[in-house]
Design an enzyme around this catalytic site. Structure first.
Site, PDB file in Angstrom:
ATOM      1  N   TYR A 158     -10.049  -9.967   4.082  1.00  0.00           N
ATOM      2  CA  TYR A 158      -9.577  -8.589   4.116  1.00  0.00           C
ATOM      3  C   TYR A 158      -9.144  -8.261   5.538  1.00  0.00           C
ATOM      4  O   TYR A 158      -9.914  -8.477   6.475  1.00  0.00           O
ATOM      5  CB  TYR A 158     -10.696  -7.639   3.651  1.00  0.00           C
ATOM      6  CG  TYR A 158     -10.296  -6.189   3.618  1.00  0.00           C
ATOM      7  CD1 TYR A 158      -9.243  -5.769   2.794  1.00  0.00           C
ATOM      8  CD2 TYR A 158     -10.943  -5.252   4.401  1.00  0.00           C
ATOM      9  CE1 TYR A 158      -8.856  -4.444   2.768  1.00  0.00           C
ATOM     10  CE2 TYR A 158     -10.576  -3.917   4.371  1.00  0.00           C
ATOM     11  CZ  TYR A 158      -9.528  -3.521   3.554  1.00  0.00           C
ATOM     12  OH  TYR A 158      -9.147  -2.210   3.526  1.00  0.00           O
TER      13      TYR A 158
ATOM     14  N   HIS B  34       2.244   1.872  -3.395  1.00  0.00           N
ATOM     15  CA  HIS B  34       1.234   2.452  -4.292  1.00  0.00           C
ATOM     16  C   HIS B  34       1.086   3.955  -4.029  1.00  0.00           C
ATOM     17  O   HIS B  34       0.960   4.755  -4.961  1.00  0.00           O
ATOM     18  CB  HIS B  34      -0.134   1.780  -4.099  1.00  0.00           C
ATOM     19  CG  HIS B  34      -0.186   0.353  -4.543  1.00  0.00           C
ATOM     20  ND1 HIS B  34       0.076  -0.021  -5.834  1.00  0.00           N
ATOM     21  CD2 HIS B  34      -0.467  -0.783  -3.876  1.00  0.00           C
ATOM     22  CE1 HIS B  34      -0.035  -1.337  -5.938  1.00  0.00           C
ATOM     23  NE2 HIS B  34      -0.362  -1.826  -4.764  1.00  0.00           N
TER      24      HIS B  34
ATOM     25  N   THR C 199       0.834  -1.208   0.000  1.00  0.00           N
ATOM     26  CA  THR C 199       0.000   0.000   0.000  1.00  0.00           C
ATOM     27  C   THR C 199       0.869   1.259   0.000  1.00  0.00           C
ATOM     28  O   THR C 199       0.591   2.229  -0.707  1.00  0.00           O
ATOM     29  CB  THR C 199      -0.902   0.004   1.257  1.00  0.00           C
ATOM     30  OG1 THR C 199      -1.675  -1.186   1.245  1.00  0.00           O
ATOM     31  CG2 THR C 199      -1.816   1.206   1.299  1.00  0.00           C
TER      32      THR C 199
HETATM   33  P1  NAD Z   1       3.682  -8.948  -3.041  1.00  0.00           P
HETATM   34  O1  NAD Z   1       3.242  -8.177  -4.214  1.00  0.00           O
HETATM   35  O2  NAD Z   1       5.024  -8.683  -2.445  1.00  0.00           O
HETATM   36  O3  NAD Z   1       3.600 -10.513  -3.370  1.00  0.00           O
HETATM   37  C1  NAD Z   1       2.946 -11.055  -4.452  1.00  0.00           C
HETATM   38  C2  NAD Z   1       3.838 -12.159  -5.011  1.00  0.00           C
HETATM   39  O4  NAD Z   1       3.129 -12.868  -6.029  1.00  0.00           O
HETATM   40  C3  NAD Z   1       5.129 -11.615  -5.651  1.00  0.00           C
HETATM   41  O5  NAD Z   1       6.252 -12.201  -5.014  1.00  0.00           O
HETATM   42  C4  NAD Z   1       4.980 -12.052  -7.119  1.00  0.00           C
HETATM   43  O6  NAD Z   1       6.243 -12.399  -7.699  1.00  0.00           O
HETATM   44  C5  NAD Z   1       4.069 -13.276  -6.987  1.00  0.00           C
HETATM   45  N1  NAD Z   1       3.422 -13.658  -8.252  1.00  0.00           N
HETATM   46  C6  NAD Z   1       3.210 -12.917  -9.370  1.00  0.00           C
HETATM   47  N2  NAD Z   1       2.642 -13.657 -10.337  1.00  0.00           N
HETATM   48  C7  NAD Z   1       2.476 -14.913  -9.832  1.00  0.00           C
HETATM   49  C8  NAD Z   1       1.953 -16.129 -10.354  1.00  0.00           C
HETATM   50  N3  NAD Z   1       1.463 -16.208 -11.585  1.00  0.00           N
HETATM   51  N4  NAD Z   1       1.947 -17.211  -9.553  1.00  0.00           N
HETATM   52  C9  NAD Z   1       2.434 -17.143  -8.290  1.00  0.00           C
HETATM   53  N5  NAD Z   1       2.957 -16.013  -7.757  1.00  0.00           N
HETATM   54  C10 NAD Z   1       2.974 -14.907  -8.517  1.00  0.00           C
HETATM   55  O7  NAD Z   1       2.557  -8.738  -1.968  1.00  0.00           O
HETATM   56  P2  NAD Z   1       2.356  -9.070  -0.394  1.00  0.00           P
HETATM   57  O8  NAD Z   1       2.681  -7.874   0.398  1.00  0.00           O
HETATM   58  O9  NAD Z   1       2.963 -10.375  -0.004  1.00  0.00           O
HETATM   59  O10 NAD Z   1       0.770  -9.209  -0.448  1.00  0.00           O
HETATM   60  C11 NAD Z   1       0.180 -10.283  -1.156  1.00  0.00           C
HETATM   61  C12 NAD Z   1      -1.077  -9.854  -1.871  1.00  0.00           C
HETATM   62  O11 NAD Z   1      -2.092  -9.542  -0.911  1.00  0.00           O
HETATM   63  C13 NAD Z   1      -0.972  -8.606  -2.747  1.00  0.00           C
HETATM   64  O12 NAD Z   1      -1.802  -8.791  -3.882  1.00  0.00           O
HETATM   65  C14 NAD Z   1      -1.534  -7.507  -1.865  1.00  0.00           C
HETATM   66  O13 NAD Z   1      -2.065  -6.441  -2.626  1.00  0.00           O
HETATM   67  C15 NAD Z   1      -2.614  -8.242  -1.139  1.00  0.00           C
HETATM   68  N6  NAD Z   1      -3.011  -7.746   0.174  1.00  0.00           N
HETATM   69  C16 NAD Z   1      -4.296  -7.969   0.529  1.00  0.00           C
HETATM   70  C17 NAD Z   1      -4.726  -7.615   1.799  1.00  0.00           C
HETATM   71  C18 NAD Z   1      -6.126  -7.906   2.211  1.00  0.00           C
HETATM   72  O14 NAD Z   1      -6.509  -7.506   3.314  1.00  0.00           O
HETATM   73  N7  NAD Z   1      -6.898  -8.614   1.383  1.00  0.00           N
HETATM   74  C19 NAD Z   1      -3.835  -7.028   2.713  1.00  0.00           C
HETATM   75  C20 NAD Z   1      -2.521  -6.832   2.318  1.00  0.00           C
HETATM   76  C21 NAD Z   1      -2.106  -7.208   1.049  1.00  0.00           C
END
Ligand code: NAD
Ligand code: ZN
Length: 343
Positions: A287, A43, A40
């Site tokens: 979430y 972004h 976040t």
């Molecule tokens: P991050 O972006 O560091 O991790 C995502 C990982 O997915 C990266 O390492 C990337 O290389 C990998 N990836 C990309 N394409 C892929 C594929 N085809 N197959 C497998 N892996 C792949 O993010 P993070 O901080 O670890 O967070 C994980 C996710 O959760 C993000 O999408 C983030 O936006 C989301 N998020 C959601 C919440 C919520 O409350 N729902 C809270 C925090 C983060």
């Protein structure tokens, strides 16, 4: 105080002197020790479409932190100066149906720390006392600083039973990595990780993955065969937001399998619902964290021996915030910590 501020609509952040936040009668004032950088924050820094729609500068950003209480409002009796605490970054309304039912994570009127109100990338932060999580003395402050994303991992990883189950984790970012450690600790049998980034696959193995594969190079069907799996994964944790990763997970589930969705897609993902219907899959959106059952579970997981510290790969003094953000943005990192005590 010094704070990392989004000063105007557009890319970039500035370390600036801003007025110290003043606690109201129900608030606590915290001297921030350490903070974690979240996607976040990246972004908001780069000012993408989501940030442009959501953020109203000037704003102190950041929501993952640990610090020490220095002052409490006159209505606050459960917290005291000197307490080591973190904060739940979702400030809920307290009055809606779900808040009144004690289901605060379902509040539809949540205000986000460091998103919609001034955040924790600063020497001081203020939060309502109802958002404070008290740590036990002696906890590793680096680990305490990332209880918020650790909570995302815990909430997702424990949203379905994993004892004895075969679990797929797609995406080994910091949250996926911590989820691997949680499901292993909670008794999963096999934990398979898909992740294109080799640095993160290596970390996934350190955190307990049975096998971490590059989804561009290996079909999960062949991984299943290699591991002697017969019917597919019982549980999948979608931690990438990637469309192919989600479709691959759905194709590789056992009948009756459970999929928890945490990763945030950047666009709509078309799905063939027949696979979900005929295979009787359950998909659940996750979430944030449950207030405060997730925080409780995160604490007892660490107290019962779960070590998430390998996910922390970089540490910077806050004045080197540009280097810290660059490290968090680069692929070769897990969690990046900024220290607000060393000036
Ligand atoms: P991050 O972006 O560091 O991790 C995502 C990982 O997915 C990266 O390492 C990337 O290389 C990998 N990836 C990309 N394409 C892929 C594929 N085809 N197959 C497998 N892996 C792949 O993010 P993070 O901080 O670890 O967070 C994980 C996710 O959760 C993000 O999408 C983030 O936006 C989301 N998020 C959601 C919440 C919520 O409350 N729902 C809270 C925090 C983060
Ligand atoms: Zn509410």
């Amino acid at each position: 105080m010094l704070a990392l501020v989004k000063t105007e609509a557009g890319p970039g952040l500035r370390l600036e002197t801003v007025p110290d936040p003043v606690p109201g009668i129900n608030d606590v004032l915290i001297r921030v020790h350490k903070t974690g950088i979240c996607g976040t924050d990246l972004h908001i820094d780069s000012w993408d479409g989501w940030a442009a729609r959501t953020i109203h500068p000037p704003l102190v950003i950041g929501h993952e932190f640990v610090g020490e209480i220095v002052e409490v409002g006159s209505n606050v009796s459960d917290f005291h100066p000197g307490d080591l605490v973190s904060g739940e970054g979702h400030v809920t309304c307290g009055r809606c149906r779900h808040c009144m039912a004690g289901q605060r994570h379902l509040c539809a009127f949540t205000v986000g720390l460091g998103v919609e109100r001034d955040g924790a990338f600063a020497e001081y932060v203020v939060l309502p006392h109802t958002n404070i999580w008290h740590h036990w003395p002696g906890i590793d402050e680096d680990v305490a600083a990332i209880f918020d994303p650790f909570g995302n991992a815990v909430h997702t990883a424990l949203s379905f039973p994993v004892l004895g189950e075969d679990v797929l984790v797609s995406g080994a970012g910091p949250i996926g990595l911590m989820a691997v450690a949680v499901v292993k600790h909670a008794g999963a049998r096999l934990v398979v990780v898909t992740e294109p980034n080799p640095f993160r696959r290596e970390l996934a193995t350190r955190l307990g993955a049975t096998l971490a594969v590059d989804p561009r190079e290996r079909e999960l069907k062949s991984v299943q065969a290699e591991l002697g799996m017969v019917e597919g994964f019982d549980v999948a944790l979608e931690m990438s937001g990637n469309a192919t990763a989600l479709r691959t997970a759905i194709e590789n589930m056992a009948h009756g399998g459970n999929i928890a969705l945490l990763g945030l897609p950047t666009a709509e993902i078309p799905l063939d619902l027949n696979e979900i219907i005929f295979n009787q899959l359950t998909m659940r959106g996750i979430y944030g964290r449950e207030m405060y059952e997730t925080w409780y579970k995160a604490a007892v997981l660490v107290q019962s021996g779960l070590d998430i510290s390998p996910v922390i790969t970089h540490r910077f003094p806050f004045r080197e915030h540009e280097a810290a953000f660059a490290a968090a943005r680069a692929g070769e990192s897990g969690k990046v910590i900024m220290n607000w005590m060393h000036t």
